[in-house]
Design an enzyme around this catalytic site. Structure first.
Site, PDB file in Angstrom:
ATOM      1  N   CYS A 107       0.958  -1.178  -0.114  1.00 16.91           N
ATOM      2  CA  CYS A 107       0.094  -0.189  -0.003  1.00 16.91           C
ATOM      3  C   CYS A 107       1.019   1.577  -0.107  1.00 16.91           C
ATOM      4  O   CYS A 107       2.141   1.271   0.088  1.00 16.91           O
ATOM      5  CB  CYS A 107      -1.017  -0.237   1.180  1.00 16.91           C
ATOM      6  SG  CYS A 107      -1.625  -1.602   1.169  1.00 16.91           S
ATOM      7  N   ARG A 119      -4.580   7.126   0.895  1.00 19.41           N
ATOM      8  CA  ARG A 119      -4.195   6.351   0.777  1.00 19.41           C
ATOM      9  C   ARG A 119      -4.704   4.567  -0.760  1.00 19.41           C
ATOM     10  O   ARG A 119      -5.751   5.666  -1.431  1.00 19.41           O
ATOM     11  CB  ARG A 119      -3.882   5.174   1.867  1.00 19.41           C
ATOM     12  CG  ARG A 119      -5.400   4.571   2.469  1.00 19.41           C
ATOM     13  CD  ARG A 119      -5.442   2.663   1.731  1.00 19.41           C
ATOM     14  NE  ARG A 119      -4.603   2.170   2.434  1.00 19.41           N
ATOM     15  CZ  ARG A 119      -4.472   1.899   3.239  1.00 19.41           C
ATOM     16  NH1 ARG A 119      -4.767   2.232   4.373  1.00 19.41           N
ATOM     17  NH2 ARG A 119      -3.306   0.353   3.778  1.00 19.41           N
ATOM     18  N   ASN A 178       0.566  -2.165   5.561  1.00 22.00           N
ATOM     19  CA  ASN A 178       1.562  -3.558   6.291  1.00 22.00           C
ATOM     20  C   ASN A 178       2.710  -3.232   6.268  1.00 22.00           C
ATOM     21  O   ASN A 178       3.500  -2.347   5.588  1.00 22.00           O
ATOM     22  CB  ASN A 178       1.569  -4.453   4.976  1.00 22.00           C
ATOM     23  CG  ASN A 178      -0.090  -5.271   4.890  1.00 22.00           C
ATOM     24  OD1 ASN A 178       0.217  -5.347   5.626  1.00 22.00           O
ATOM     25  ND2 ASN A 178      -0.605  -5.854   3.406  1.00 22.00           N
TER      26      ASN A 178
END
Length: 324
Positions: A2, A16, A79
């Site tokens: 991401c 995002r 992550n």
């Protein structure tokens, strides 16, 4: 994988990409001021700031991927596999489960300064939301219109970093992401000059050559560099629509197409959604992999003094504007 970013013109924008090989179910979720948060170690919080963002709602609880509160503070979790480390509960600390981190911050803080004060007392625990769900390994971008920080909980402890670019991807840890920008200090949006050798008649043969060397692969380090470069050189008017459009172009520079990045054998990772929240106005915009039309949810059109979540499942079917 991401990428999160901030952007400011007249208003402040926070958003995002969520890149993954499958979806847990994505819903734009408005949490009103009187929705009861039931924290595992910190008790109940029955009154707090209203929140809007993208979440997976399980058992009536919003598990936010990214969100902004009514005061204009935003948080996104990305992550951080292999580096994230959480702890057991510790006496004398605010023991907050990893999945509770975003609402814990946004429910109470108006700005980054207040979030920093809260982080001084926090211990992020490895408590799972449910026994059948893994504990996500994450680090976080927290930002308001004036500043941004990155929060990482590792085996060395909880660390809060100033984030002067307002960008975050995945691994490596944030200091290494920032250090990598040193390799690209010569990049420019301007036409390059021949510094290779004065004796050689080297000339430009294309536009855009000032950015030669900007990484184009899908690794998290390369995405960090690319979005930092695009964001820090972005130009748009102060108009809200122009700013929103520019923000989607910034994150569009790291869009992941199906078939270009396989994980676990035959599962391609894609950009499931891209978000852009006008944090000043409380409007959450997004596009989805199969729907490039920008969709919006305005938190202030909901009953923010209520107790019930307002849920808007993601629209993931292409909306085509036929002109004839």
């Amino acid at each position: 994988m991401c990428t999160a970013a901030t952007y400011k013109t007249k208003d402040f924008y926070f958003g995002r990409t969520l890149d993954y090989e499958f979806s847990y179910g994505n819903t734009v979720t408005v949490t009103p001021r009187n929705y009861p948060f039931r924290f595992r170690c910190m008790g109940d919080m029955n009154h707090h700031y209203a929140i809007i963002g993208m979440a997976c709602v399980m058992d009536g609880c919003p598990l936010y991927y990214d969100a902004v509160n009514e005061k204009g503070l935003g948080v996104a979790g990305l992550n951080f596999v292999g580096n994230a480390h959480y702890n057991s509960a510790v006496d004398g600390m605010d023991n907050v489960a990893q999945f509770e981190f975003i609402p814990w911050i946004l429910a109470q803080c108006e700005n980054v300064e207040q979030a920093r004060a809260l982080l001084d007392k926090i211990n992020i625990t490895d408590t799972p939301f449910r026994d059948d769900l893994p504990v996500a390994q994450l680090h976080w971008l927290i930002a308001d219109r004036n500043s941004a920080i990155t929060v990482e909980s590792t085996a060395q402890g909880l660390t809060v970093y100033d984030n002067p670019v307002g960008v975050l991807t995945n691994n490596p840890p944030f200091p290494q992401q920032m250090f990598s920008l040193n390799n690209y200090m010569s990049l420019s949006p301007r036409d390059p000059k021949n510094r290779f050798c004065e004796a050689l008649p080297l000339n430009m043969y294309s536009r855009g050559m000032g950015a030669i060397g900007l990484p184009g692969d899908l690794s998290s380090q390369s995405r960090f560099v690319r979005v930092a470069f695009v964001k820090m050189n972005s130009v748009s008017s102060d108009d809200d629509t122009d700013s929103i459009s520019q923000f989607f172009h910034i994150l569009g520079s790291v869009d992941q197409q199906r078939g270009c990045d396989y994980v676990e054998g035959d599962k391609p990772e894609i950009t499931i959604y891209t978000s852009c929240c006008n944090a000043d106005r409380g409007v959450y915009y997004y596009t989805a992999y199969n729907n490039h039309q920008i969709t919006a949810v305005d938190m202030h059109r909901e009953d923010l003094d209520g107790k019930n979540l307002a849920l808007y499942p993601i629209v993931d079917r292409e909306q085509i504007n036929y002109l004839n």
